[in-house]
Design an enzyme around this catalytic site. Structure first.
Site, PDB file in Angstrom:
ATOM      1  N   ASP A  79       0.831  -1.247   0.181  1.00 52.47           N
ATOM      2  CA  ASP A  79      -0.140   0.036  -0.037  1.00 52.47           C
ATOM      3  C   ASP A  79       1.057   1.251  -0.173  1.00 52.47           C
ATOM      4  O   ASP A  79       1.790   1.363   0.512  1.00 52.47           O
ATOM      5  CB  ASP A  79      -0.842   0.017   1.287  1.00 52.47           C
ATOM      6  N   ASN A  93      -1.999  12.880  -3.855  1.00 52.09           N
ATOM      7  CA  ASN A  93      -2.868  13.663  -4.696  1.00 52.09           C
ATOM      8  C   ASN A  93      -3.441  14.970  -4.430  1.00 52.09           C
ATOM      9  O   ASN A  93      -3.456  15.885  -5.451  1.00 52.09           O
ATOM     10  CB  ASN A  93      -4.399  12.717  -4.850  1.00 52.09           C
ATOM     11  N   ASP A 143      -1.426   9.418 -10.507  1.00 54.38           N
ATOM     12  CA  ASP A 143      -1.698   8.272 -11.413  1.00 54.38           C
ATOM     13  C   ASP A 143      -0.264   7.976 -11.772  1.00 54.38           C
ATOM     14  O   ASP A 143       0.036   6.641 -12.335  1.00 54.38           O
ATOM     15  CB  ASP A 143      -2.528   8.693 -12.716  1.00 54.38           C
ATOM     16  N   ASP A 186      -4.570   2.769  -3.963  1.00 54.04           N
ATOM     17  CA  ASP A 186      -3.218   2.398  -4.175  1.00 54.04           C
ATOM     18  C   ASP A 186      -2.655   1.174  -3.534  1.00 54.04           C
ATOM     19  O   ASP A 186      -1.542   1.044  -3.018  1.00 54.04           O
ATOM     20  CB  ASP A 186      -2.689   3.707  -3.284  1.00 54.04           C
TER      21      ASP A 186
END
Length: 189
Positions: free
Chosen positions: A71, A79, A88, A114
């Site tokens: 993770d 973000n 991304d 993620d």
């Protein structure tokens, strides 16, 4: 008669071409359905099916198997700070590093958001630890080269068949629990 034969041959040729085209298109669509569109890795469903198949093989041949669950730490902050296109790009780079770090027979998938999973075939927890160490080293190199944000990190958990779980669900639960133990340990540091 010659014209009829020619027409029959053309009809067969056209039919064969159309069938071949549809076969190829169907195969391509089936492969696309198994892949995560952002990273190109196996999607959740395809990875889980692959893991279950590899568990059956491991049982049959009395071999080990390790599941790594990975993770990205503080991904929401990435973000929020850098924007979703950069988020991304980072997910794609993590996917590339996982793909580069595995052996050709191992499976790697994006489980969602993620989170990633890697099935290390014919392995044990020590093999999993070495795999995660390689991944960590590569991520550190990427961060040092400023291709990933400063301080970029992932957390991971491992679970091994047959000693720690004998089903895909049991391995996922244990690897996920260990992943969150790793996250909590980082928060303490």
């Amino acid at each position: 008669e010659a014209e009829r034969r020619l027409n029959d041959s053309l009809d067969r040729l056209v039919t064969e071409c159309v069938v071949a085209y549809f076969d190829r298109a169907t195969e391509e669509l089936a492969e696309q359905a198994r892949r995560d569109p952002l990273t190109g890795l196996l999607n959740h469903q395809a990875f889980t099916r692959g893991l279950e198949s590899e568990l059956e093989r491991a049982k049959r041949y009395e071999r080990g198997l390790t599941l790594a669950f990975v993770d990205v730490d503080a991904f929401k902050g990435i973000n929020d700070t850098y924007g979703h296109p950069e988020g991304d790009r980072i997910l794609r780079r993590v996917a590339e590093i996982l793909r580069e770090s595995r052996r050709g027979s191992d499976l790697v998938g994006r489980m969602g958001g993620d989170e990633f999973a890697v099935c290390l075939i014919e392995s044990d927890v020590e093999t999993g630890g070495r795999f995660l160490s390689r991944v960590s080293d590569l991520l550190d190199e990427e961060s040092s080269a400023r291709r990933l944000p400063a301080g970029f990190a992932v957390s991971a958990g491992l679970a091994s068949y047959p000693h720690e779980g004998v089903t895909a669900d049991a391995l996922f639960r244990l690897a996920d629990e260990r992943l969150y133990d790793a996250k909590r340990a980082k928060a303490i540091d």
